[in-house]
Write a protein that holds these residues in place. Structure first.
Motif, PDB file in Angstrom:
ATOM      1  N   PHE A 150       2.066  13.094  -0.091  1.00 25.75           N
ATOM      2  CA  PHE A 150       2.923  11.952  -0.445  1.00 25.75           C
ATOM      3  C   PHE A 150       2.263  11.120  -1.543  1.00 25.75           C
ATOM      4  N   ARG A 151       0.979  10.852  -1.396  1.00 22.41           N
ATOM      5  CA  ARG A 151       0.258  10.059  -2.391  1.00 22.41           C
ATOM      6  C   ARG A 151       0.327  10.729  -3.765  1.00 22.41           C
ATOM      7  N   ARG A 152       0.109  12.030  -3.794  1.00 20.60           N
ATOM      8  CA  ARG A 152       0.126  12.750  -5.065  1.00 20.60           C
ATOM      9  C   ARG A 152       1.501  12.678  -5.711  1.00 20.60           C
ATOM     10  N   LYS A 153       2.555  12.871  -4.907  1.00 16.42           N
ATOM     11  CA  LYS A 153       3.902  12.855  -5.465  1.00 16.42           C
ATOM     12  C   LYS A 153       4.270  11.477  -6.015  1.00 16.42           C
TER      13      LYS A 153
ATOM     14  N   THR B 136      10.784  11.525   9.858  1.00 16.29           N
ATOM     15  CA  THR B 136       9.902  12.671   9.643  1.00 16.29           C
ATOM     16  C   THR B 136       8.505  12.185   9.287  1.00 16.29           C
ATOM     17  N   ALA B 137       7.498  12.757   9.917  1.00 18.39           N
ATOM     18  CA  ALA B 137       6.114  12.438   9.545  1.00 18.39           C
ATOM     19  C   ALA B 137       5.768  13.156   8.247  1.00 18.39           C
ATOM     20  N   LEU B 138       5.180  12.436   7.299  1.00 19.25           N
ATOM     21  CA  LEU B 138       4.855  12.991   5.991  1.00 19.25           C
ATOM     22  C   LEU B 138       3.357  13.220   5.854  1.00 19.25           C
TER      23      LEU B 138
ATOM     24  N   THR C  70       0.848  -1.185   0.000  1.00 19.50           N
ATOM     25  CA  THR C  70       0.000   0.000   0.000  1.00 19.50           C
ATOM     26  C   THR C  70       0.887   1.241   0.000  1.00 19.50           C
ATOM     27  N   LEU C  71       0.304   2.357  -0.348  1.00 22.97           N
ATOM     28  CA  LEU C  71       1.076   3.611  -0.286  1.00 22.97           C
ATOM     29  C   LEU C  71       1.419   3.954   1.158  1.00 22.97           C
TER      30      LEU C  71
ATOM     31  N   LEU D  61      14.108   8.765  -9.735  1.00 22.16           N
ATOM     32  CA  LEU D  61      12.882   9.544  -9.617  1.00 22.16           C
ATOM     33  C   LEU D  61      13.052  10.901 -10.286  1.00 22.16           C
ATOM     34  N   HIS D  62      12.192  11.178 -11.243  1.00 20.87           N
ATOM     35  CA  HIS D  62      12.172  12.475 -11.926  1.00 20.87           C
ATOM     36  C   HIS D  62      10.738  12.991 -11.941  1.00 20.87           C
ATOM     37  N   PRO D  63      10.432  14.025 -11.155  1.00 21.08           N
ATOM     38  CA  PRO D  63      11.328  14.776 -10.274  1.00 21.08           C
ATOM     39  C   PRO D  63      11.604  14.012  -8.985  1.00 21.08           C
TER      40      PRO D  63
END
Length: 242
Positions: free
Chosen positions: A191-194, A184-186, A170-171, A230-232
């Motif tokens: 995060f899902r969008r990125k 670090t808490a994200l 899962t994500l 990863l790009h970006p």
């Protein structure tokens, strides 16, 4: 010998290697350490490593010392992708003599337990949570901090994080790897969008889902995509860690 060159005009010094090898266990970042069995720093925790032999490269020495001091199988050590971190050359970093160290680092999944007893000058080896590590021998605290920063950066521009997830994940499980390494808490939506907008990072598993607890609907499952970089990049958020 080259004419006019005097090899005795310079004070001799030794070259060593040190290794900061990380893995993720029980939702915590762990580092492989050895308990020193000899002076200096007898009884202290240290990074695996040792002296480079006269007819040996630094990388060959790093793999040899890692196998000797931790008892990890040679096939495991040979397969590790070691990344050279930097050179540490402060004149007084080793109380025995002038020693220059070439440090390597690696972040690897599925690492086995080291042997109960170490070899060389190591009494034994153990995986320890990075957050519990203190009072390392020599300048190894500095090397460990530099190595952690390097592997944190590696997750920004490579797909390495998926190697620490199940084959289908899962994500939320992927996010947990980043949060563990970065400490670090994200933000979940961000995060899902990125992740989903980064080409080739992950691929959806058609029709698959997994219950993740709570009362929400089952979470969609993903698998690693074809990309290796990863790009970006997926940059760490600025601000305090958790």
């Amino acid at each position: 010998m080259t004419a006019g060159y005097d090899p005795y005009a310079f004070e001799p010094f030794a070259v060593t290697v040190d290794l900061a090898v990380f893995t993720v266990r029980d939702a915590a970042l762990h580092v492989l350490l050895i308990r020193r069995g000899q002076e200096p720093y007898a009884g202290a925790w240290a990074l695996p490593g040792g002296f480079v032999l006269p007819r040996e490269s630094a990388e060959a020495a790093a793999r040899r010392e890692l196998a000797e001091e931790t008892g990890l199988p040679e096939r495991v050590v040979a397969a590790l992708h070691l990344e050279q971190l930097r050179t540490y050359s402060e004149p007084d970093r080793d109380p025995r003599m002038r020693v220059v160290s070439v440090a390597f680092t690696a972040l690897v999944p599925d690492m086995p337990e080291p042997a109960a007893e170490g070899g060389g000058d190591a009494a034994h080896a153990r995986w320890l949570p990075v957050g519990e590590v203190c009072d390392l021998a020599f300048d190894h605290a500095v090397i460990l901090a530099d190595a952690r920063e390097r592997i944190g950066s590696k997750l920004e521009y490579t797909c390495l994080a998926t190697a620490f997830c199940p084959p289908e994940f899962t994500l939320g499980e992927l996010r947990a790897v980043y949060e563990t390494v970065w400490d670090t808490a994200l933000d979940r939506p961000n995060f899902r969008r990125k992740v989903l907008t980064t080409p080739g990072f992950v691929e959806a598993v058609p029709g698959a889902a997994r219950l993740t607890g709570g009362r929400g609907k089952p979470a969609a499952l993903y698998r690693p995509g074809p990309a290796t970089a990863l790009h970006p990049p997926l940059l760490r958020p600025e601000g305090p860690t958790r």
